[in-house]
Each structure stands twice: as C-alpha cells, then as structure tokens.
Motif scaffolding. Structure first.
Motif, PDB file in Angstrom:
ATOM      1  N   ARG A   1      -8.641  37.862  18.065  1.00  0.00           N
ATOM      2  CA  ARG A   1      -7.077  37.090  18.275  1.00  0.00           C
ATOM      3  C   ARG A   1      -7.098  35.609  17.543  1.00  0.00           C
ATOM      4  NH1 ARG A   1      -4.846  37.844  24.216  1.00  0.00           N
ATOM      5  NH2 ARG A   1      -2.932  37.036  23.250  1.00  0.00           N
ATOM      6  N   LEU A   2      -8.281  35.642  16.508  1.00  0.00           N
ATOM      7  CA  LEU A   2      -8.347  34.270  15.740  1.00  0.00           C
ATOM      8  C   LEU A   2      -7.019  33.950  15.338  1.00  0.00           C
ATOM      9  CD1 LEU A   2     -10.305  32.114  14.861  1.00  0.00           C
ATOM     10  CD2 LEU A   2     -10.676  33.444  12.622  1.00  0.00           C
ATOM     11  N   GLY A   3      -6.209  34.664  14.653  1.00  0.00           N
ATOM     12  CA  GLY A   3      -4.988  34.240  13.870  1.00  0.00           C
ATOM     13  C   GLY A   3      -3.710  34.416  14.705  1.00  0.00           C
ATOM     14  N   GLU A   4      -3.759  34.816  15.980  1.00  0.00           N
ATOM     15  CA  GLU A   4      -2.796  35.379  16.540  1.00  0.00           C
ATOM     16  C   GLU A   4      -1.538  34.275  16.975  1.00  0.00           C
ATOM     17  OE1 GLU A   4      -1.946  37.399  20.893  1.00  0.00           O
ATOM     18  OE2 GLU A   4      -3.051  38.576  19.561  1.00  0.00           O
ATOM     19  N   GLN A   5      -2.173  33.069  17.310  1.00  0.00           N
ATOM     20  CA  GLN A   5      -1.055  32.200  17.636  1.00  0.00           C
ATOM     21  C   GLN A   5      -0.871  31.151  16.267  1.00  0.00           C
ATOM     22  OE1 GLN A   5      -2.301  29.751  21.169  1.00  0.00           O
ATOM     23  NE2 GLN A   5      -2.578  31.601  22.421  1.00  0.00           N
ATOM     24  N   SER A   6       0.209  30.539  16.308  1.00  0.00           N
ATOM     25  CA  SER A   6       0.680  29.632  15.342  1.00  0.00           C
ATOM     26  C   SER A   6      -0.229  28.342  15.480  1.00  0.00           C
ATOM     27  CB  SER A   6       2.184  29.272  15.394  1.00  0.00           C
ATOM     28  OG  SER A   6       3.037  30.401  15.269  1.00  0.00           O
ATOM     29  N   LEU A   7      -0.310  27.750  14.342  1.00  0.00           N
ATOM     30  CA  LEU A   7      -0.978  26.347  14.241  1.00  0.00           C
ATOM     31  C   LEU A   7      -0.533  25.417  15.115  1.00  0.00           C
ATOM     32  CD1 LEU A   7      -1.814  26.012  10.586  1.00  0.00           C
ATOM     33  CD2 LEU A   7      -3.455  27.069  12.244  1.00  0.00           C
ATOM     34  N   TRP A   8      -1.139  24.699  16.023  1.00  0.00           N
ATOM     35  CA  TRP A   8      -0.408  23.716  16.936  1.00  0.00           C
ATOM     36  C   TRP A   8      -0.525  22.361  16.035  1.00  0.00           C
ATOM     37  CZ3 TRP A   8      -2.874  19.424  19.408  1.00  0.00           C
ATOM     38  CH2 TRP A   8      -4.155  19.351  19.611  1.00  0.00           C
ATOM     39  N   ALA A   9       0.113  21.300  16.647  1.00  0.00           N
ATOM     40  CA  ALA A   9       0.372  20.204  15.881  1.00  0.00           C
ATOM     41  C   ALA A   9      -0.886  19.599  15.267  1.00  0.00           C
ATOM     42  CB  ALA A   9       0.984  18.951  16.973  1.00  0.00           C
ATOM     43  N   ASP A  10      -1.782  19.247  15.788  1.00  0.00           N
ATOM     44  CA  ASP A  10      -2.889  18.885  15.176  1.00  0.00           C
ATOM     45  C   ASP A  10      -3.385  19.629  14.007  1.00  0.00           C
ATOM     46  OD1 ASP A  10      -2.848  16.455  16.526  1.00  0.00           O
ATOM     47  OD2 ASP A  10      -4.672  16.619  17.706  1.00  0.00           O
ATOM     48  N   GLU A  11      -3.665  21.114  14.225  1.00  0.00           N
ATOM     49  CA  GLU A  11      -4.011  21.829  13.323  1.00  0.00           C
ATOM     50  C   GLU A  11      -2.792  21.958  12.031  1.00  0.00           C
ATOM     51  OE1 GLU A  11      -6.085  25.684  15.308  1.00  0.00           O
ATOM     52  OE2 GLU A  11      -4.220  25.490  15.868  1.00  0.00           O
ATOM     53  N   GLY A  12      -1.785  21.975  12.163  1.00  0.00           N
ATOM     54  CA  GLY A  12      -0.696  21.914  11.283  1.00  0.00           C
ATOM     55  C   GLY A  12      -1.124  20.574  10.333  1.00  0.00           C
ATOM     56  N   TYR A  13      -1.210  19.558  11.212  1.00  0.00           N
ATOM     57  CA  TYR A  13      -1.557  18.191  10.403  1.00  0.00           C
ATOM     58  C   TYR A  13      -2.626  18.073   9.510  1.00  0.00           C
ATOM     59  CZ  TYR A  13      -2.229  13.181   9.254  1.00  0.00           C
ATOM     60  OH  TYR A  13      -2.486  11.932   8.800  1.00  0.00           O
ATOM     61  N   GLY A  14      -3.870  18.846   9.947  1.00  0.00           N
ATOM     62  CA  GLY A  14      -4.993  18.939   9.011  1.00  0.00           C
ATOM     63  C   GLY A  14      -4.583  19.904   8.017  1.00  0.00           C
ATOM     64  N   LEU A  15      -3.872  20.904   8.370  1.00  0.00           N
ATOM     65  CA  LEU A  15      -3.567  21.888   7.013  1.00  0.00           C
ATOM     66  C   LEU A  15      -2.655  21.162   6.027  1.00  0.00           C
ATOM     67  CD1 LEU A  15      -3.710  24.503   5.515  1.00  0.00           C
ATOM     68  CD2 LEU A  15      -2.020  25.273   7.008  1.00  0.00           C
ATOM     69  N   TYR A  16      -1.847  20.370   6.425  1.00  0.00           N
ATOM     70  CA  TYR A  16      -0.871  19.479   5.470  1.00  0.00           C
ATOM     71  C   TYR A  16      -1.828  18.512   4.687  1.00  0.00           C
ATOM     72  CZ  TYR A  16       1.477  15.265   4.302  1.00  0.00           C
ATOM     73  OH  TYR A  16       2.335  14.443   3.628  1.00  0.00           O
ATOM     74  N   LEU A  17      -2.620  17.725   5.277  1.00  0.00           N
ATOM     75  CA  LEU A  17      -3.553  16.933   4.486  1.00  0.00           C
ATOM     76  C   LEU A  17      -4.360  17.723   3.658  1.00  0.00           C
ATOM     77  CD1 LEU A  17      -4.995  14.425   7.318  1.00  0.00           C
ATOM     78  CD2 LEU A  17      -3.295  13.912   5.779  1.00  0.00           C
ATOM     79  N   ALA A  18      -5.105  18.910   4.205  1.00  0.00           N
ATOM     80  CA  ALA A  18      -5.747  19.596   3.196  1.00  0.00           C
ATOM     81  C   ALA A  18      -5.196  20.287   2.046  1.00  0.00           C
ATOM     82  CB  ALA A  18      -6.673  20.617   4.110  1.00  0.00           C
ATOM     83  N   SER A  19      -3.908  20.773   2.178  1.00  0.00           N
ATOM     84  CA  SER A  19      -3.227  21.549   1.153  1.00  0.00           C
ATOM     85  C   SER A  19      -2.740  20.503   0.031  1.00  0.00           C
ATOM     86  CB  SER A  19      -1.933  22.111   1.636  1.00  0.00           C
ATOM     87  OG  SER A  19      -1.276  21.193   2.401  1.00  0.00           O
ATOM     88  N   GLN A  20      -2.829  19.105   0.021  1.00  0.00           N
ATOM     89  CA  GLN A  20      -2.303  18.332  -0.798  1.00  0.00           C
ATOM     90  C   GLN A  20      -3.350  18.281  -2.137  1.00  0.00           C
ATOM     91  OE1 GLN A  20       0.102  14.916   0.690  1.00  0.00           O
ATOM     92  NE2 GLN A  20      -1.645  15.013   1.884  1.00  0.00           N
ATOM     93  N   PRO A  21      -2.924  17.762  -3.382  1.00  0.00           N
ATOM     94  CA  PRO A  21      -4.070  17.521  -4.289  1.00  0.00           C
ATOM     95  C   PRO A  21      -4.912  16.323  -3.874  1.00  0.00           C
ATOM     96  CG  PRO A  21      -1.823  17.554  -5.178  1.00  0.00           C
ATOM     97  CD  PRO A  21      -1.601  17.524  -3.439  1.00  0.00           C
ATOM     98  N   LEU A  22      -6.168  16.468  -4.359  1.00  0.00           N
ATOM     99  CA  LEU A  22      -7.038  15.623  -3.959  1.00  0.00           C
ATOM    100  C   LEU A  22      -6.776  14.059  -3.946  1.00  0.00           C
ATOM    101  CD1 LEU A  22     -10.394  16.828  -5.262  1.00  0.00           C
ATOM    102  CD2 LEU A  22      -9.791  16.671  -2.953  1.00  0.00           C
ATOM    103  N   PRO A  23      -6.118  13.537  -5.032  1.00  0.00           N
ATOM    104  CA  PRO A  23      -5.540  12.190  -4.978  1.00  0.00           C
ATOM    105  C   PRO A  23      -4.656  11.755  -3.675  1.00  0.00           C
ATOM    106  CG  PRO A  23      -5.409  13.002  -7.106  1.00  0.00           C
ATOM    107  CD  PRO A  23      -5.776  14.099  -6.432  1.00  0.00           C
ATOM    108  N   ASP A  24      -3.699  12.728  -3.566  1.00  0.00           N
ATOM    109  CA  ASP A  24      -2.921  12.412  -2.376  1.00  0.00           C
ATOM    110  C   ASP A  24      -3.520  12.609  -0.960  1.00  0.00           C
ATOM    111  OD1 ASP A  24      -0.856  12.163  -4.178  1.00  0.00           O
ATOM    112  OD2 ASP A  24      -0.255  14.500  -3.938  1.00  0.00           O
ATOM    113  N   LEU A  25      -4.498  13.485  -0.784  1.00  0.00           N
ATOM    114  CA  LEU A  25      -5.404  13.597   0.320  1.00  0.00           C
ATOM    115  C   LEU A  25      -6.258  12.371   0.617  1.00  0.00           C
ATOM    116  CD1 LEU A  25      -6.893  15.067   2.650  1.00  0.00           C
ATOM    117  CD2 LEU A  25      -8.279  16.324   0.845  1.00  0.00           C
TER     118      LEU A  25
END
Length: 328
Positions: free
Chosen positions: A16-40
């Motif tokens: 059930r690894l992907g069963e639940q939606s990303l919670w706030a801190d996970e989502g923030y981490g993905l937001y950071l990681a999904s940016q181009p390297l200069p923006d990150l």
C-alpha cells in the motif's frame, strides 16, 4: 537469514505504498524537487529550515521514476530496506551474527521503521547515513592507521549533516565513543586523526551553517508556539513508545509490547560486557536523545520522527539483551 529479512522488509514497505495522497510535508518536498535546479537551489536557500541534500536527490529521482505517490515514496522504501542490512552488519561487528540477525529482525518489523520507510521525507535516509557512519567508524577503529577508513566516516558525516541537522548529535555520540576507545588503547595518533575527521566534517558544513544560523533560530522560535515543551520523563516516554510501537498505535494497547522489551533492554547492560567498542551503542542512543531534549527545552518543536535515526542503536541494544542468555 539476512536475505529473507531483506525480502520481508521490502514486502512490508511496498504494501500500500502509494495508496494515500502525499501529505503536506511530502507535497512540499515534491514541489521543491520538481523545479529546475536553479529554482530548487534558490528555494532551499530561502527555506533554511531544512538542509538540502534530500531535495536534490529527490529532484533527480523523480526525473527517473516519476511523480506519483508510489514513485516518490519508493526512494524512502529503498532506504528502509537498507536499515536492516546495515543494522545486521553493525550488530555482527559489535557482538556476533546472532545479535545482528535479531537487530535486523527488529528493524524489519518495527512499525516506526516501516511507517517512515513509506514517507517521502529525509528521516529514513538520515537513519541509513547514521548507520553507514557507525559501520565506517568500527571499520576505522579496526585499523586506525588507514586514512581511507576515516575518510569514509568523514564522508558519511558530511552526508548526514546535509540530510538532517540532528544527525550532528549522532556524529557527536560516535566520535565520543571512538575517542573513549582510542584513549583506552593509548593511541594518540589515531585520536588526532579522529579530531581531524571531525574537523573536515565541520569545515564542509560550515558554509551552510553560517547561512542558516540566524534564520534557523528565528524559524524555530516561531514554530515553537505550536508545540509542547516536554519534561524529560514525558520526552523519553514519547520516544520509547514510538520506537517500539510506532506512531499510530492506540495508547491502551501499548502496555504489552513495552514491558518485555524494556526487560530486554535491561539485559543489554550485562550483554555490553562482551561487546567490541562498548561505548558506541549507548552513546549513539543517549547523545541524540539528550541533545534533542535540550533543544526542546529552548525551542519546543519536536516530533518522534526527528529521532528515527537513533532507533537502530536501541534495537541493537535490545537484540544484545535478547541474545545475552544464549551467548556462548
């Protein structure tokens, strides 16, 4: 054997690894990681509340694996499977294969470890890096004249500090244990090398520390308003319950596992008499606990996951206590 335990660890963590939606801190981490390297790079320098290494690793990971809940958390799953393997290696080095297997078993099934192996955050990877540092240190103590072994410890220390601030307490505990061993052996030259390795770690982390110091204190002061200030008994109780029963267990169901495991921990005291590098596990556990507690007194911003990296030392001590009656 250890191969079966690693397969079991993988199975428990992928369920059930992907069963639940990303919670706030996970989502923030993905937001950071999904940016181009200069923006990150810009954003991690703005948000100095976190050290940057995990977000840069996640940046490259999501480009390979995708941005689904399953894919993002799979990076943590990999770390979660490494923890029992590295615990086994450390237990075998400090005691014997039996202690290594028991410690790996505890790490495999511990709800606390399983839970954070399924969360897209840096805490399980901090645990991996602390175990790497501990294993590297035992390797260096086995042959203190080999500079490459100390370099491996220093490298793990740098990775740890750039993954999670509190990893510094684990490095302090390991270094104090190594200093005690080297002083007892009267190996002054190796003690100088240990100090030098710590100097390299601090020098490598100094640029970030200088950037973050004032901002970090300011953020900690602000966040502290939303957290409790624990006294020592409550602080230890909270972490003990989390380490043994996890963070989702119902309080009324905690009595059964806590009492016998506490007895096993008491048996670890005589078991340490046959350990190599006896101070290592106690200091790897106690220094982070006390260090984080002292910070909690000033800035009451604490959650049990902040000390996930100290739990392998606890599980190893429990494993030593459980194995002690059967030791040859």
């Amino acid at each position: 054997g250890i191969a079966f335990l690693l397969l079991l660890a993988f199975a428990l963590r992928i369920f059930r690894l992907g069963e639940q939606s990303l919670w706030a801190d996970e989502g923030y981490g993905l937001y950071l990681a999904s940016q181009p390297l200069p923006d990150l790079s810009r954003d991690v320098l703005i948000d100095l509340n976190h050290v940057p290494l995990y977000f840069f690793v996640l940046h490259f990971w999501v480009r390979l694996a995708g941005e689904s809940e399953f894919a993002v958390r799979y990076l943590s799953l990999l770390g979660g499977v490494l923890v029992p393997a590295l615990s086994y290696r450390l237990g075998r080095t400090l005691f014997d294969r039996r202690v290594g297997i028991v410690a790996a078993t505890l790490s495999t099934i511990a709800p606390f470890q399983v839970y954070y192996s399924q969360e897209a955050r840096m805490h399980i990877w901090t645990t991996v890096i602390v175990l790497l540092a501990a294993n590297a240190l035992t390797w260096a103590l086995d042959r203190p004249g080999d500079g490459r072994r100390w370099a491996l410890f220093a490298s793990a220390g740098i990775l740890g500090l750039y993954t999670f601030y509190y990893a510094g307490f684990a490095l302090a505990g390991l270094s104090l244990a190594a200093a005690a061993v080297l002083l007892a052996r009267r190996q002054g030259r190796a003690l100088v090398v240990l100090v030098g390795a710590n100097g390299v770690i601090l020098l490598a982390f100094a640029p970030w520390a200088l950037l973050a110091a004032s901002r970090l204190a300011e953020q900690a002061e602000h966040k502290s308003k939303d957290f409790l200030r624990y006294d020592l008994v409550d602080f230890l109780s909270l972490n003990w319950k989390a380490a043994i029963a996890g963070v989702t267990a119902e309080p009324e169901r905690l009595a059964w596992p806590l009492a016998p495991v506490g007895l096993a921990l008491l048996l670890a005291l005589p078991a340490l008499g046959r350990a190599r590098y006896r101070p290592l596990l106690p200091l790897l556990l106690v220094v982070p606990l006390l260090g984080v507690f002292v910070i909690n007194l000033r800035y009451p911003h604490f959650l049990p996951r902040y000390l996930l990296f100290a739990t392998p030392a606890l599980y190893l001590l429990i494993a030593a206590g459980l194995s002690w009656p059967f030791a040859p």
